[in-house]
Design an enzyme around this catalytic site. Sequence first.
Site, PDB file in Angstrom:
ATOM      1  N   GLY A   1      35.391  25.339  44.621  1.00  0.00           N
ATOM      2  CA  GLY A   1      36.707  25.083  45.646  1.00  0.00           C
ATOM      3  C   GLY A   1      37.818  26.139  44.758  1.00  0.00           C
ATOM      4  O   GLY A   1      37.535  27.243  44.183  1.00  0.00           O
ATOM      5  N   CYS A   2      38.974  26.116  45.388  1.00  0.00           N
ATOM      6  CA  CYS A   2      40.063  26.982  44.701  1.00  0.00           C
ATOM      7  C   CYS A   2      40.320  27.301  42.871  1.00  0.00           C
ATOM      8  O   CYS A   2      39.860  26.230  42.013  1.00  0.00           O
ATOM      9  CB  CYS A   2      41.655  26.836  44.776  1.00  0.00           C
ATOM     10  SG  CYS A   2      42.491  27.316  44.497  1.00  0.00           S
ATOM     11  N   PHE A   3      39.371  28.570  42.634  1.00  0.00           N
ATOM     12  CA  PHE A   3      39.582  29.046  41.258  1.00  0.00           C
ATOM     13  C   PHE A   3      40.626  29.441  40.359  1.00  0.00           C
ATOM     14  O   PHE A   3      40.369  28.102  39.370  1.00  0.00           O
ATOM     15  CB  PHE A   3      39.120  30.196  41.019  1.00  0.00           C
ATOM     16  CG  PHE A   3      39.614  31.333  41.452  1.00  0.00           C
ATOM     17  CD1 PHE A   3      41.351  31.455  41.908  1.00  0.00           C
ATOM     18  CD2 PHE A   3      39.175  32.449  42.302  1.00  0.00           C
ATOM     19  CE1 PHE A   3      41.910  32.251  42.401  1.00  0.00           C
ATOM     20  CE2 PHE A   3      39.365  33.814  42.724  1.00  0.00           C
ATOM     21  CZ  PHE A   3      41.254  33.778  43.064  1.00  0.00           C
TER      22      PHE A   3
END
Length: 178
Positions: free
Chosen positions: A14-16
């Site tokens: 997902g979002c880093f």
Amino acid sequence: MTASNLERITLAGGCFWCLEAVYERVRGVHHVENGYSNGKGPKPTYEAVCSGNTGYAEVVRLDFDPAEVSLRELLEVFFTIHDPTTLNRQGADAGTQYRSAIYWHTEAQRQLAAEVLKEANDHHGGRVVTELLSETDYYAAEAYHQHYYARNPEQGYCAFVVAGKVDKFLASFKRLVK
């Protein structure tokens, strides 16, 4: 300790920003860098990756000391802080850049990651969609993405999404907290 003691693994979940915020708190992780990996084309930008046309995943590259934290432990954290059963999605974030992946750097990492991935898949009833590939075409993300949560804890996404993942890590892995 010297840099030669460190190993590197690259993870997409997902979002880093979420992964970075957690792994910056893990004992034995000496460096976390947000980036883009396993796509096509020259040095991607955040905007290009978000378009869905590059094939790059948002990733974190972890440099860790296996004498302090094992790859197995890092992967246990990984499978706890994101949902490995949703294809190209984490919560409201959707697109191939948000896929679940383990990008290995050595054959030993590939073997261990395959074992842990099988365990996770068994735990989730065969629904895990995490890809397991060697890291290719890695590029560091823009400077403003590095240490994002540490610099922006009150920003909406950080306060409501990232903080929850950090809290889950802190509650679930007390033994691994720096």
